[in-house]
Every structure is written in C-alpha cells, then in structure tokens.
Design a protein around this motif. Structure first.
Motif, PDB file in Angstrom:
ATOM      1  N   UNK A   1      -1.770  25.424  33.454  1.00 11.10           N
ATOM      2  CA  UNK A   1      -2.865  26.316  33.837  1.00 11.10           C
ATOM      3  C   UNK A   1      -2.637  26.848  35.249  1.00 11.10           C
ATOM      4  N   UNK A   2      -3.176  28.026  35.517  1.00 10.47           N
ATOM      5  CA  UNK A   2      -3.079  28.626  36.833  1.00 10.47           C
ATOM      6  C   UNK A   2      -4.449  29.118  37.280  1.00 10.47           C
ATOM      7  N   UNK A   3      -4.716  28.927  38.591  1.00 14.36           N
ATOM      8  CA  UNK A   3      -5.955  29.362  39.215  1.00 14.36           C
ATOM      9  C   UNK A   3      -5.624  30.276  40.391  1.00 14.36           C
ATOM     10  N   UNK A   4      -6.656  30.924  40.915  1.00  8.16           N
ATOM     11  CA  UNK A   4      -6.507  31.740  42.114  1.00  8.16           C
ATOM     12  C   UNK A   4      -7.617  31.378  43.091  1.00  8.16           C
ATOM     13  N   UNK A   5      -7.273  30.557  44.050  1.00 11.56           N
ATOM     14  CA  UNK A   5      -8.244  30.139  45.042  1.00 11.56           C
ATOM     15  C   UNK A   5      -9.458  29.445  44.475  1.00 11.56           C
ATOM     16  N   UNK A   6      -9.300  28.466  43.581  1.00 15.97           N
ATOM     17  CA  UNK A   6     -10.475  27.772  43.033  1.00 15.97           C
ATOM     18  C   UNK A   6     -11.162  26.987  44.136  1.00 15.97           C
ATOM     19  N   UNK A   7     -12.488  27.062  44.202  1.00 19.46           N
ATOM     20  CA  UNK A   7     -13.163  26.462  45.350  1.00 19.46           C
ATOM     21  C   UNK A   7     -14.249  25.457  45.007  1.00 19.46           C
ATOM     22  N   UNK A   8     -14.967  25.626  43.911  1.00 15.89           N
ATOM     23  CA  UNK A   8     -16.063  24.731  43.589  1.00 15.89           C
ATOM     24  C   UNK A   8     -15.829  24.031  42.272  1.00 15.89           C
ATOM     25  N   UNK A   9     -16.468  22.861  42.100  1.00 19.18           N
ATOM     26  CA  UNK A   9     -16.344  22.154  40.835  1.00 19.18           C
ATOM     27  C   UNK A   9     -17.508  21.199  40.662  1.00 19.18           C
ATOM     28  N   UNK A  10     -17.683  20.768  39.427  1.00 20.78           N
ATOM     29  CA  UNK A  10     -18.625  19.710  39.091  1.00 20.78           C
ATOM     30  C   UNK A  10     -18.086  18.998  37.862  1.00 20.78           C
ATOM     31  N   UNK A  11     -18.586  17.794  37.609  1.00 23.37           N
ATOM     32  CA  UNK A  11     -18.113  17.022  36.466  1.00 23.37           C
ATOM     33  C   UNK A  11     -19.301  16.373  35.773  1.00 23.37           C
ATOM     34  N   UNK A  12     -19.233  16.348  34.446  1.00 21.40           N
ATOM     35  CA  UNK A  12     -20.256  15.702  33.633  1.00 21.40           C
ATOM     36  C   UNK A  12     -19.595  15.206  32.361  1.00 21.40           C
ATOM     37  N   UNK A  13     -19.696  13.912  32.129  1.00 17.97           N
ATOM     38  CA  UNK A  13     -19.084  13.299  30.951  1.00 17.97           C
ATOM     39  C   UNK A  13     -17.603  13.637  30.852  1.00 17.97           C
ATOM     40  N   UNK A  14     -16.926  13.604  32.000  1.00 18.80           N
ATOM     41  CA  UNK A  14     -15.483  13.844  32.115  1.00 18.80           C
ATOM     42  C   UNK A  14     -15.078  15.302  31.889  1.00 18.80           C
ATOM     43  N   UNK A  15     -16.025  16.181  31.640  1.00 12.94           N
ATOM     44  CA  UNK A  15     -15.728  17.606  31.522  1.00 12.94           C
ATOM     45  C   UNK A  15     -15.933  18.251  32.896  1.00 12.94           C
ATOM     46  N   UNK A  16     -14.926  18.956  33.379  1.00 15.97           N
ATOM     47  CA  UNK A  16     -14.959  19.544  34.714  1.00 15.97           C
ATOM     48  C   UNK A  16     -15.157  21.051  34.601  1.00 15.97           C
TER      49      UNK A  16
END
Length: 386
Positions: free
Chosen positions: A59-74
């Motif tokens: 996978x490729x991203x471009x400047x990913x900045x925020x995240x959250x996780x719930x039940x191992x899903x990001x």
C-alpha cells in the motif's frame, strides 16, 4: 496562516524517499519483513509519496497524518491524497473520497462535496475518529469543517467551507483549519480549532460551542477555561475521568482541561522560538515542566497513560499520571528503520492510537503505519507508580 498541523506532508514523503536511497535496500527489507524480536514494526505503507490499495507494505499513502483504531481495524486520514483509508487484517482499502483528478504530485485534488463514499470530496483531512455508532468523524482541515463518513454517505456535520469563527447549528458554525478531533460522551466531538487557538465541542445534534481558550487570541495561560490561552492546538483526547488532554503544539506543551480549569501537564519552555510567537522547542525527558517537546501533533490514551507523538523530535513519548515524561519509541533521529524501541527510527510521527497493548503510530514523514507493543500498567510499574 501559521505552522498548522501536517502542512508539508508531501515534502516530508519526498524527503523520506531521498533517505531511503541513502540508507539502501537493507533498511527497506527490515521494514517490509520485521523480525520477531523487533519492537517497532511497519505494518502498512513505505517511504515514498503515492497511492495504492493493497496488502501491508504494498500500500502507498501520501502524507498520512491521523488515525484511530477500533477492534483492530485502523482508519487513516491520508491527507495529501484527500482520502480516508482503512486497514483491516493486512489489507489497506480506500473508504471515502474521490481521486478523479490529480495534482502535479499525483495526489487527488481537494474539494468540498458531500456525496456517497466514492464521490465525496475532501481537502486535507488530518484526523479521524471512530464514533460509537460506527460512523467515522473527520477533521477536514482545508475545508474548515468536521465531516462524517456514514454507512453509505459522507456528510458535513458542521462548518461551511469558509474559514472563520462562529458558533451555531449545522451549516452555521465556522472553523479555522481544525486539526484534531476526539470522541466525547453522549456522541459529542471535541475539536482542536487550530487557527482559532481554542477548543470547541459539537453536540450530537451538530451544534457547536466553545470549551476553552479565547477565539483568535494565541498565547500561553493556564486558569479558567474562559481566560486560558493556547497556541495552535493540534490534537486532543478524552480520558476516562472526563479530562481532555490537548497537544498545545505551538506552546510545546501538553495541557489538560478539567473541572473548568486549564493546566499544564508537561513541557515548560517560556523563551520564544526565533522571530515567532511559538515557544522554544526542545528535546528532553523529565518530570512535568522539565520535559521538552518539539511541536507535538498527536495524542491518545493508553489506560491512565498519555501518549504523545512528539513530531519534531521524531519520537513517541509517554506521560504518567504524575507527569513523568519518557520516550518509548524512536531514537530522536529522522529515519526509517524497524527494530528495538530505542534504536528504531521514525520521521515526523503525527498521530498515535492505542488498543489492547498495541500502539499504532502514523509515521507521516515515512508515509507508513508503524506499531509497537506497549503495556501501560507494566510501564507504570517500571516507573514505580503502580
């Protein structure tokens, strides 16, 4: 506009590409194929700005900045691609946003349009959080709005697409480059309204009100919420006791809002940084005011421990309930290397999220999602606080 959260993500990824050339293929191999004894592990993405859904390091991203996780899903705010992406299992998919048009960097162009998941348009989404009803809330920075990814539709909760400051019902409130959001009680969403230097809250009906700070007035002052001052707050999180912790980035501090008062938990620089209104950044573990941060831009809770993405120092720090600050990931040098938590290298980490012993790190400069194992009770025991 000031040094708002994660503004130069494309440049960071391009820099990371150059670093990978210098370090060579061996470092990349370590990242793509982590060993069992490594603490810091890359689970998705690789240095280099791009866009691709796929398995893990494909996978490729471009400047990913925020995240959250719930039940191992990001869920990931892929900022420069103007998309919301998800990692479930080992595969990255695009959840919301359109890439029908691209800019000179090959990223999807930003715009402001509510629609179904594949047609909706975002512009600089920098943070995201899972809500209790299964929706995903987004801080859509350049659209000055808080958006919601529902089951089949992306809609605007509040914000008009025009920068400003105004409270009100959906379609009336105005924000200025909102950079951080956090889930509160009873469906509330707390907002770090970065350009307005204040903290706001949106209730379950979409109405917006002020929580702390003086709108439009930057500064550094603890005290009553109506008089306290912030300097470009970029991230926030609610603890189990109802306290709201804030990464007050321009002041190089972690602040807490509780019982109508704003206090400083960690960080203590007072000198100004160069010819700016920012406080002098630094790098130091320590207790309370003795600690030093360099424009911290991400924050989360791990039990009773506050976790901070200390962006400019290329490390992740932990703060105990007694205010002790210790580095738990990264060696302080910008780079891309999986390994032990002391030797592994990060490049401008911008956000963190924790669940069930795993700390997820949005390593923005490396366009990658990294993890370390972190047990807060064990860590507090080692500090003698448990």
């Amino acid at each position: 506009m000031g040094r708002y959260k994660k503004r130069s993500a494309v440049g960071l990824c391009l820099a990371a590409m150059a670093l990978t050339v210098i370090w060579g293929a061996q470092s990349l191999l370590w990242a793509a194929q982590p060993e069992e004894d490594q603490d810091l592990v890359t689970i998705a993405g690789m240095p280099g700005n791009g866009y691709r859904d796929g398995m893990g390091n494909e996978a490729r991203f471009a400047g990913p900045t925020g995240l959250d996780v719930k039940d191992r899903a990001v869920v990931i705010a892929d900022t420069e691609n103007n998309l919301i992406r998800s990692l479930s299992g080992q595969r990255v998919i695009t959840t919301a946003g359109s890439r029908k048009e691209e800019n000179a960097y090959g990223n999807g162009l930003g715009a402001f349009m509510d629609s179904n998941h594949s047609r909706a348009m975002l512009d600089g989404p920098v943070d995201c959080v899972y809500m209790d009803n299964g929706n995903i809330a987004i801080a859509d920075r350049n659209n000055h709005a808080i958006r919601i990814v529902g089951k089949s539709w992306v809609f605007t909760l509040n914000g008009t697409g025009v920068e400003g400051y105004e409270e009100g019902k959906p379609g009336q409130a105005k924000f200025s480059y909102p950079s951080g959001i956090a889930k509160g009680l009873s469906g509330k969403i707390y907002v770090a309204d970065t350009g307005n230097h204040c903290i706001r809250v949106i209730d379950r009906n979409g109405a917006t009100s002020l929580v702390a700070g003086v709108p439009g007035q930057a500064g550094l002052k603890d005290g009553e919420v109506s008089e306290a001052l912030f300097m470009e707050p970029t991230a926030l999180v609610m603890a189990e006791d109802g306290s709201v912790y804030v990464a007050d980035s321009g002041n190089q501090r972690i602040r807490r809002i509780k019982d109508g008062q704003v206090t400083t938990v960690a960080g203590g620089a007072w000198a100004l940084y160069l010819d700016t209104q920012y406080r002098q950044p630094g790098s130091a573990d320590g207790d309370g005011a003795a600690a030093r941060f360099w424009f911290p831009e991400g924050i989360c809770m791990a039990g009773d421990v506050v976790i901070v993405a200390d962006t400019g120092n290329h490390v992740v720090r932990a703060i105990s309930p007694l205010g002790r600050v210790r580095t738990i990931a990264g060696n302080g040098e910008a780079g891309f290397l999986d390994g032990s938590s002391e030797e592994g290298m990060l490049n401008r980490p911008c956000d963190v999220a924790w669940e069930d012993g795993t700390l997820y790190i949005m390593d923005t400069g490396n366009c990658a999602l990294r993890t370390i194992e972190f047990e807060p009770d064990q860590w507090l025991n080692e500090l003698g606080e448990q």
